[in-house]
Design a protein around this motif. Structure first.
Motif, PDB file in Angstrom:
ATOM      1  N   PRO A   1      10.401   0.891 -15.267  1.00  0.00           N
ATOM      2  CA  PRO A   1      10.429   1.352 -16.647  1.00  0.00           C
ATOM      3  C   PRO A   1      11.683   2.153 -16.996  1.00  0.00           C
ATOM      4  CG  PRO A   1       8.197   1.488 -15.860  1.00  0.00           C
ATOM      5  CD  PRO A   1       9.059   0.967 -14.728  1.00  0.00           C
ATOM      6  N   ALA A   2      12.055   3.152 -16.211  1.00  0.00           N
ATOM      7  CA  ALA A   2      13.266   3.911 -16.519  1.00  0.00           C
ATOM      8  C   ALA A   2      14.491   3.026 -16.344  1.00  0.00           C
ATOM      9  CB  ALA A   2      13.361   5.148 -15.634  1.00  0.00           C
ATOM     10  N   GLU A   3      14.498   2.234 -15.274  1.00  0.00           N
ATOM     11  CA  GLU A   3      15.608   1.311 -15.021  1.00  0.00           C
ATOM     12  C   GLU A   3      15.696   0.271 -16.134  1.00  0.00           C
ATOM     13  OE1 GLU A   3      17.126  -1.835 -11.603  1.00  0.00           O
ATOM     14  OE2 GLU A   3      15.210  -0.808 -11.367  1.00  0.00           O
ATOM     15  N   ARG A   4      14.534  -0.241 -16.553  1.00  0.00           N
ATOM     16  CA  ARG A   4      14.497  -1.231 -17.632  1.00  0.00           C
ATOM     17  C   ARG A   4      15.029  -0.623 -18.917  1.00  0.00           C
ATOM     18  NH1 ARG A   4       9.012  -2.093 -18.538  1.00  0.00           N
ATOM     19  NH2 ARG A   4       9.193  -0.283 -19.830  1.00  0.00           N
ATOM     20  N   ASP A   5      14.575   0.593 -19.250  1.00  0.00           N
ATOM     21  CA  ASP A   5      15.020   1.244 -20.479  1.00  0.00           C
ATOM     22  C   ASP A   5      16.529   1.494 -20.459  1.00  0.00           C
ATOM     23  OD1 ASP A   5      12.386   1.194 -21.218  1.00  0.00           O
ATOM     24  OD2 ASP A   5      12.018   3.310 -20.797  1.00  0.00           O
ATOM     25  N   TYR A  18      18.894 -11.845 -28.358  1.00  0.00           N
ATOM     26  CA  TYR A  18      17.785 -10.952 -28.067  1.00  0.00           C
ATOM     27  C   TYR A  18      17.523 -10.948 -26.568  1.00  0.00           C
ATOM     28  CZ  TYR A  18      17.161 -11.550 -33.038  1.00  0.00           C
ATOM     29  OH  TYR A  18      17.385 -11.593 -34.379  1.00  0.00           O
ATOM     30  N   ALA A  19      17.427  -9.771 -25.962  1.00  0.00           N
ATOM     31  CA  ALA A  19      17.201  -9.639 -24.527  1.00  0.00           C
ATOM     32  C   ALA A  19      15.772  -9.169 -24.276  1.00  0.00           C
ATOM     33  CB  ALA A  19      18.188  -8.643 -23.932  1.00  0.00           C
ATOM     34  N   LEU A  20      15.144  -9.759 -23.262  1.00  0.00           N
ATOM     35  CA  LEU A  20      13.783  -9.417 -22.866  1.00  0.00           C
ATOM     36  C   LEU A  20      13.778  -9.123 -21.372  1.00  0.00           C
ATOM     37  CD1 LEU A  20      12.296 -12.494 -24.701  1.00  0.00           C
ATOM     38  CD2 LEU A  20      12.035 -10.137 -25.471  1.00  0.00           C
ATOM     39  N   ALA A  21      13.157  -8.028 -20.973  1.00  0.00           N
ATOM     40  CA  ALA A  21      13.100  -7.660 -19.556  1.00  0.00           C
ATOM     41  C   ALA A  21      11.998  -8.434 -18.849  1.00  0.00           C
ATOM     42  CB  ALA A  21      12.842  -6.160 -19.415  1.00  0.00           C
ATOM     43  N   ILE A  22      12.206  -8.692 -17.560  1.00  0.00           N
ATOM     44  CA  ILE A  22      11.164  -9.264 -16.709  1.00  0.00           C
ATOM     45  C   ILE A  22      10.865  -8.228 -15.636  1.00  0.00           C
ATOM     46  CG2 ILE A  22      10.538 -11.122 -15.112  1.00  0.00           C
ATOM     47  CD1 ILE A  22      12.628 -12.887 -16.549  1.00  0.00           C
ATOM     48  N   ASP A  23       9.647  -7.745 -15.638  1.00  0.00           N
ATOM     49  CA  ASP A  23       9.190  -6.766 -14.653  1.00  0.00           C
ATOM     50  C   ASP A  23       8.268  -7.433 -13.648  1.00  0.00           C
ATOM     51  OD1 ASP A  23      10.492  -4.801 -16.099  1.00  0.00           O
ATOM     52  OD2 ASP A  23       8.671  -4.018 -17.032  1.00  0.00           O
ATOM     53  N   LEU A  29      12.059  -3.633 -12.787  1.00  0.00           N
ATOM     54  CA  LEU A  29      12.898  -4.623 -13.448  1.00  0.00           C
ATOM     55  C   LEU A  29      13.426  -5.607 -12.408  1.00  0.00           C
ATOM     56  CD1 LEU A  29      14.404  -5.563 -16.055  1.00  0.00           C
ATOM     57  CD2 LEU A  29      16.312  -4.136 -15.274  1.00  0.00           C
ATOM     58  N   VAL A  30      13.110  -6.908 -12.585  1.00  0.00           N
ATOM     59  CA  VAL A  30      13.537  -7.925 -11.620  1.00  0.00           C
ATOM     60  C   VAL A  30      14.357  -9.031 -12.272  1.00  0.00           C
ATOM     61  CG1 VAL A  30      11.615  -7.451 -10.056  1.00  0.00           C
ATOM     62  CG2 VAL A  30      11.358  -9.215 -11.816  1.00  0.00           C
ATOM     63  N   GLY A  31      14.550  -8.959 -13.574  1.00  0.00           N
ATOM     64  CA  GLY A  31      15.332  -9.975 -14.250  1.00  0.00           C
ATOM     65  C   GLY A  31      15.277  -9.803 -15.751  1.00  0.00           C
ATOM     66  N   TRP A  32      15.820 -10.797 -16.435  1.00  0.00           N
ATOM     67  CA  TRP A  32      15.812 -10.762 -17.892  1.00  0.00           C
ATOM     68  C   TRP A  32      15.875 -12.168 -18.448  1.00  0.00           C
ATOM     69  CZ3 TRP A  32      19.830  -8.960 -14.909  1.00  0.00           C
ATOM     70  CH2 TRP A  32      21.009  -9.691 -14.950  1.00  0.00           C
TER      71      TRP A  32
END
Length: 158
Positions: A1-5, A18-23, A29-32
């Motif tokens: 979450p902090a890394e993703r943010d 538009y970018a979307l995170a993959i957790d 965070l493991v990708g996007w």
């Protein structure tokens, strides 16, 4: 979450991307995924996805794409999604087919990442050599154009 943010804050993207995170299931965070070439008036966009190599072959990419497609063709109201995938990337091609995408074209593109490697002699490339060619002294790799329409998505889900 902090890394993703932090990653999202660091992204300075044009309005049409538009970018979307993959957790992973633990929130790491493991990708996007990136939706680019967004054409609201045409109801389409182009998908790009990148996963940390340590998280490949676990279904995270397929799950992320399917989750996003439910929004994309549902509440967001898009009519088609496009992508291109390198022919040697069999895992990605399987993933996209699992999600309902179909090949609609193919093209050869210059390959600079492998410059200096003779893939036609190097044994590491034995299984994928057929996806490469030399044209006018330039190494090219085969890519497939794929598409998924809203109608095909609805049929695919049934």
């Amino acid at each position: 979450p902090a890394e993703r943010d932090e990653w999202f804050r660091a992204c300075v993207l044009p309005e049409e991307i538009y970018a979307l995170a993959i957790d992973d299931p633990h929130g790491q965070l493991v990708g996007w995924m990136v939706l680019s070439e967004v054409r609201i008036e045409e109801g389409r966009a182009t998908l790009g996805i990148n996963l940390d190599p340590d998280y490949l072959y676990q279904g995270l990419g397929t799950d992320a794409i399917l989750t996003m497609l439910r929004q994309y063709f549902g509440p967001w109201g898009f009519r088609s999604m496009w992508l291109e995938v390198s022919a040697p990337n069999r895992a990605a091609r399987r993933c996209y087919k699992k999600c309902g995408f179909v090949v609609i074209g193919r093209k050869w593109c210059q390959e600079t990442a492998l410059a200096g490697i003779d893939i036609f002699k190097d044994s590491r490339f034995t299984d994928i050599r057929r996806y490469f060619r030399i044209l006018n002294g330039t190494l090219e790799m085969l890519y497939y154009d794929m598409r998924l329409t809203a109608g095909a998505w609805r049929l695919f889900r049934e």
